[in-house]
Design a protein around this motif. Sequence first.
Motif, PDB file in Angstrom:
ATOM      1  N   MET A  83      -7.707  -3.420   5.453  1.00  0.00           N
ATOM      2  CA  MET A  83      -7.614  -2.389   6.481  1.00  0.00           C
ATOM      3  C   MET A  83      -6.310  -1.610   6.340  1.00  0.00           C
ATOM      4  O   MET A  83      -6.292  -0.378   6.465  1.00  0.00           O
ATOM      5  CB  MET A  83      -7.701  -3.030   7.867  1.00  0.00           C
ATOM      6  N   ARG A  84      -5.227  -2.319   6.050  1.00  0.00           N
ATOM      7  CA  ARG A  84      -3.935  -1.646   5.886  1.00  0.00           C
ATOM      8  C   ARG A  84      -3.979  -0.649   4.734  1.00  0.00           C
ATOM      9  O   ARG A  84      -3.533   0.500   4.872  1.00  0.00           O
ATOM     10  CB  ARG A  84      -2.833  -2.669   5.634  1.00  0.00           C
ATOM     11  N   ILE A  85      -4.520  -1.077   3.603  1.00  0.00           N
ATOM     12  CA  ILE A  85      -4.582  -0.184   2.444  1.00  0.00           C
ATOM     13  C   ILE A  85      -5.454   1.031   2.750  1.00  0.00           C
ATOM     14  O   ILE A  85      -5.075   2.183   2.458  1.00  0.00           O
ATOM     15  CB  ILE A  85      -5.127  -0.946   1.217  1.00  0.00           C
ATOM     16  N   ALA A  86      -6.619   0.797   3.332  1.00  0.00           N
ATOM     17  CA  ALA A  86      -7.520   1.899   3.651  1.00  0.00           C
ATOM     18  C   ALA A  86      -6.874   2.875   4.628  1.00  0.00           C
ATOM     19  O   ALA A  86      -7.000   4.102   4.484  1.00  0.00           O
ATOM     20  CB  ALA A  86      -8.826   1.356   4.228  1.00  0.00           C
ATOM     21  N   TYR A  87      -6.177   2.349   5.612  1.00  0.00           N
ATOM     22  CA  TYR A  87      -5.499   3.202   6.595  1.00  0.00           C
ATOM     23  C   TYR A  87      -4.419   4.040   5.914  1.00  0.00           C
ATOM     24  O   TYR A  87      -4.303   5.254   6.171  1.00  0.00           O
ATOM     25  CB  TYR A  87      -4.890   2.319   7.686  1.00  0.00           C
ATOM     26  N   GLU A  88      -3.648   3.413   5.038  1.00  0.00           N
ATOM     27  CA  GLU A  88      -2.561   4.134   4.368  1.00  0.00           C
ATOM     28  C   GLU A  88      -3.081   5.141   3.352  1.00  0.00           C
ATOM     29  O   GLU A  88      -2.374   6.094   3.001  1.00  0.00           O
ATOM     30  CB  GLU A  88      -1.609   3.137   3.709  1.00  0.00           C
ATOM     31  N   LEU A  89      -4.314   4.956   2.892  1.00  0.00           N
ATOM     32  CA  LEU A  89      -4.948   5.960   2.032  1.00  0.00           C
ATOM     33  C   LEU A  89      -5.356   7.202   2.807  1.00  0.00           C
ATOM     34  O   LEU A  89      -5.746   8.208   2.206  1.00  0.00           O
ATOM     35  CB  LEU A  89      -6.189   5.366   1.354  1.00  0.00           C
ATOM     36  N   GLY A  90      -5.270   7.137   4.125  1.00  0.00           N
ATOM     37  CA  GLY A  90      -5.655   8.257   4.966  1.00  0.00           C
ATOM     38  C   GLY A  90      -7.122   8.263   5.355  1.00  0.00           C
ATOM     39  O   GLY A  90      -7.622   9.274   5.864  1.00  0.00           O
ATOM     40  N   SER A  91      -7.816   7.149   5.149  1.00  0.00           N
ATOM     41  CA  SER A  91      -9.243   7.078   5.446  1.00  0.00           C
ATOM     42  C   SER A  91      -9.503   7.321   6.927  1.00  0.00           C
ATOM     43  O   SER A  91      -8.811   6.771   7.791  1.00  0.00           O
ATOM     44  CB  SER A  91      -9.792   5.702   5.059  1.00  0.00           C
ATOM     45  N   THR A  92     -10.506   8.124   7.211  1.00  0.00           N
ATOM     46  CA  THR A  92     -10.931   8.320   8.595  1.00  0.00           C
ATOM     47  C   THR A  92     -11.810   7.167   9.061  1.00  0.00           C
ATOM     48  O   THR A  92     -11.714   6.715  10.205  1.00  0.00           O
ATOM     49  CB  THR A  92     -11.702   9.650   8.739  1.00  0.00           C
ATOM     50  N   TRP A  93     -12.670   6.680   8.161  1.00  0.00           N
ATOM     51  CA  TRP A  93     -13.578   5.578   8.464  1.00  0.00           C
ATOM     52  C   TRP A  93     -13.351   4.436   7.494  1.00  0.00           C
ATOM     53  O   TRP A  93     -13.163   4.665   6.297  1.00  0.00           O
ATOM     54  CB  TRP A  93     -15.039   6.044   8.379  1.00  0.00           C
ATOM     55  N   ILE A  94     -13.384   3.209   8.007  1.00  0.00           N
ATOM     56  CA  ILE A  94     -13.181   2.010   7.190  1.00  0.00           C
ATOM     57  C   ILE A  94     -14.367   1.091   7.416  1.00  0.00           C
ATOM     58  O   ILE A  94     -14.665   0.710   8.559  1.00  0.00           O
ATOM     59  CB  ILE A  94     -11.861   1.311   7.563  1.00  0.00           C
ATOM     60  N   TRP A  95     -15.046   0.745   6.307  1.00  0.00           N
ATOM     61  CA  TRP A  95     -16.246  -0.081   6.368  1.00  0.00           C
ATOM     62  C   TRP A  95     -15.922  -1.416   5.718  1.00  0.00           C
ATOM     63  O   TRP A  95     -15.701  -1.498   4.517  1.00  0.00           O
ATOM     64  CB  TRP A  95     -17.395   0.604   5.644  1.00  0.00           C
ATOM     65  N   LEU A  96     -15.888  -2.479   6.516  1.00  0.00           N
ATOM     66  CA  LEU A  96     -15.500  -3.801   6.048  1.00  0.00           C
ATOM     67  C   LEU A  96     -16.714  -4.624   5.641  1.00  0.00           C
ATOM     68  O   LEU A  96     -17.763  -4.561   6.298  1.00  0.00           O
ATOM     69  CB  LEU A  96     -14.740  -4.545   7.144  1.00  0.00           C
ATOM     70  N   MET A  97     -16.566  -5.413   4.582  1.00  0.00           N
ATOM     71  CA  MET A  97     -17.650  -6.317   4.207  1.00  0.00           C
ATOM     72  C   MET A  97     -17.146  -7.424   3.297  1.00  0.00           C
ATOM     73  O   MET A  97     -16.150  -7.274   2.585  1.00  0.00           O
ATOM     74  CB  MET A  97     -18.801  -5.558   3.545  1.00  0.00           C
TER      75      MET A  97
END
Length: 331
Positions: free
Chosen positions: A93-107
């Motif tokens: 989640m941290r990496i995805a957030y820092e990439l600027g992602s608007t949506w994060i889909w976890l699996m």
Amino acid sequence: MPSVPDAPASAPFDPASATIAVVTYNRSGLLTRLLESISNMEPKPGHLVIVDNASTDDTTDVVESFRDGIGTEIVYRRLDTNTGGSGGFSEGMRIAYELGSTWIWLMDDDVEVMPDGLARMGAWAPRFKSIQGRRYDYDGSEFYWQYRIAESMAIPIPFAPAGFDDSGYKVMNSGCFEGMFIHRDIVAQIGLPDPRFFIYWDDQMYGWLASRETTAVIVDEFVLRRTREIRQWDMGIRHMNASSDAYRYYIMRNRGHMKQYYRALGVYQPVLFGLGTALTFGKELIRLLFVEHTVRGTSNLFRGLRDGRKIAKDATWKPMPPLAVSAPTDH
């Protein structure tokens, strides 16, 4: 609980604004199936983050073999130690957030994505900011997911209605990292998943925190399929899966972290929360008897209770902090 929003829908969903974040550990065969399904998915996300919990198999080689042909940018993070699912999802989640992602889909690594999975989730993105899709079980049956909790006891409601009405969604107050689709604005408000859980209760807690900030929903969209068979007890309405000594320990230990969150947010009711803990203990005994057909393993439940009490008494304990306020997006 926030009411279902009546405001006009926001801008259409942009698949490039999404990141899939996967946690894996020593299951390169299962990871291969997941990556193959992402290769066949249309549309694809802007990024794919893979967090490797210090695997000792050929996971790194598998990831590299997909880098040029999967159709999206892979960000591979191999951790130095195994941080459990909780630590892996927190890092993803941290990496995805820092990439600027608007949506994060976890699996997890033991699922595959339906070819139109991202499109199906994205169709709900203009309306909601915390979305749970559905999945098929290993045998192709429809998996029943416990989407509501009895908040005062902090345990799932096992027989919450499974059917959907014409709206196509149901309001939930829980979460599951096997398919949680969450907007960065909510991540900014509630912070990252708590790595201290290691395994178990982390996603329920995170979904509950999200539901306090926005209308969280489970939608009638089958977007994942489990690719690993798990021993189960078929109870008719739902299934009870086999467990492990580690799970039994953390199921009870992490009630201490949950108690601390409840205290910090001013919703802790000692008697009802204690009842939830007792019911959890009883459920694990039933799991031992009827799914695993043994009475061995109860010592792990008692160890977890003991260590959970220590966590609950820790005066220095703090909840995960919120992140910097996210800038408004058009996605």
